[in-house]
Design an enzyme around this catalytic site. Sequence first.
Site, PDB file in Angstrom:
ATOM      1  CB  CYS A   1      -1.909  95.995  50.771  1.00  0.00           C
ATOM      2  SG  CYS A   1      -0.565  95.277  51.747  1.00  0.00           S
TER       3      CYS A   1
ATOM      4  CG  HIS B   1      -5.348  93.892  51.856  1.00  0.00           C
ATOM      5  ND1 HIS B   1      -4.620  92.873  51.265  1.00  0.00           N
ATOM      6  CD2 HIS B   1      -4.522  94.442  52.792  1.00  0.00           C
ATOM      7  CE1 HIS B   1      -3.418  92.818  51.810  1.00  0.00           C
ATOM      8  NE2 HIS B   1      -3.341  93.760  52.741  1.00  0.00           N
TER       9      HIS B   1
ATOM     10  CG  ASN C   1      -0.846  91.110  54.075  1.00  0.00           C
ATOM     11  OD1 ASN C   1      -1.026  91.197  52.862  1.00  0.00           O
ATOM     12  ND2 ASN C   1      -0.677  92.168  54.852  1.00  0.00           N
TER      13      ASN C   1
END
Length: 354
Positions: A114, A254, A284
């Site tokens: 990520c 993020h 996500n």
Amino acid sequence: MLNAKISGIASYVPDDILDNDMLSKMVDTNDEWITTRVGIKERRVLKDESKGSSFLGAKAVEKLLQETGTSPDEIDLLICGTSNPDYRFPSTASIIAHDCGLKNCYAYDIQAACAGFIVSVQAARAYIQAGIYKKVIVVCAEKMTSMVDYKDRATCPLFGDAAGAVLMEPTEEPVGVIDGEFHVDGEGLPHLLMKAGGSARPASLETVANREHFVYQEGRVVYKNAVRDMLNSTLSVMKRNNLSIEEVDWLVPHQANLRIIEAVAGRTKIDDSKVLINIQSYGNTSAASIPLCLDEFKYKIKKGDKILLTAFGAGFTWGAMYLIWAFDTKPTKDQLKKEKEAEKKRGKEKKEND
């Protein structure tokens, strides 16, 4: 001193939406359970099984080239951040470059989970500052649904598919990437991974039967580490650059979990209005989440704005980046209308959660 700036940004998401009510018909969950825990209402899904992350990435890159008026022949390098490559080999970057007609560039993948966007931008910055390349595309493409187990109610509501791309070029102006800090701790391995499919545990009838080819996450451990590490790396970058919280124009974390974002933002004491969030609409999207968020709100960001980016992912790998925005984007009527609707929706959801 020569620096590297982001001179353009674009993103792409598939048309198909998987919202919480639809998901509740697939697994034992509901909208309230998902919203209160992770803040996600819907996510985008690339349903065509014949298309991989490269399809998403190519769409974002094509849009980037068009919006910046850049010829494919001008690109020197393409870096693709992804945890969902089309194949073990060749690289997804090579496929994107081919599909977009980038005939004069080199291309390769970066796997930083990520944190893939900020790690890839740091690499592009180094090439540009060294004078090796002048026009570099960083694209993060993630078909996250390819690794989602829709029988696992703990993880399947989290992820969506998307891609985001930026064009990076040299500049002598006081803009661009100013600083970055990155860390990795291999002790995070057992807490967030895909257990099988690699050389340590190749695919077999046993691994397929045990459903080991999907993302595995220990939520509490990941949450604790993500909040601590994103916060500490952000504060560290601020301290190194004598940057007060009042001077920060935007924090772009993020988009993993709304509760993580709120915890990090709250502990930095940054005003809520300066935190860019779109997880409710996309879930996500791993490495694609930061460029997707920046692109969605780019019309709010002005040249000279001071921006902090921070991310945490499998590995564990995490970090933060400080950049000064290099261009203005005029909002369209549709964007202004969409933002008003989103603000109204966020206000309603916050009131419900409180």
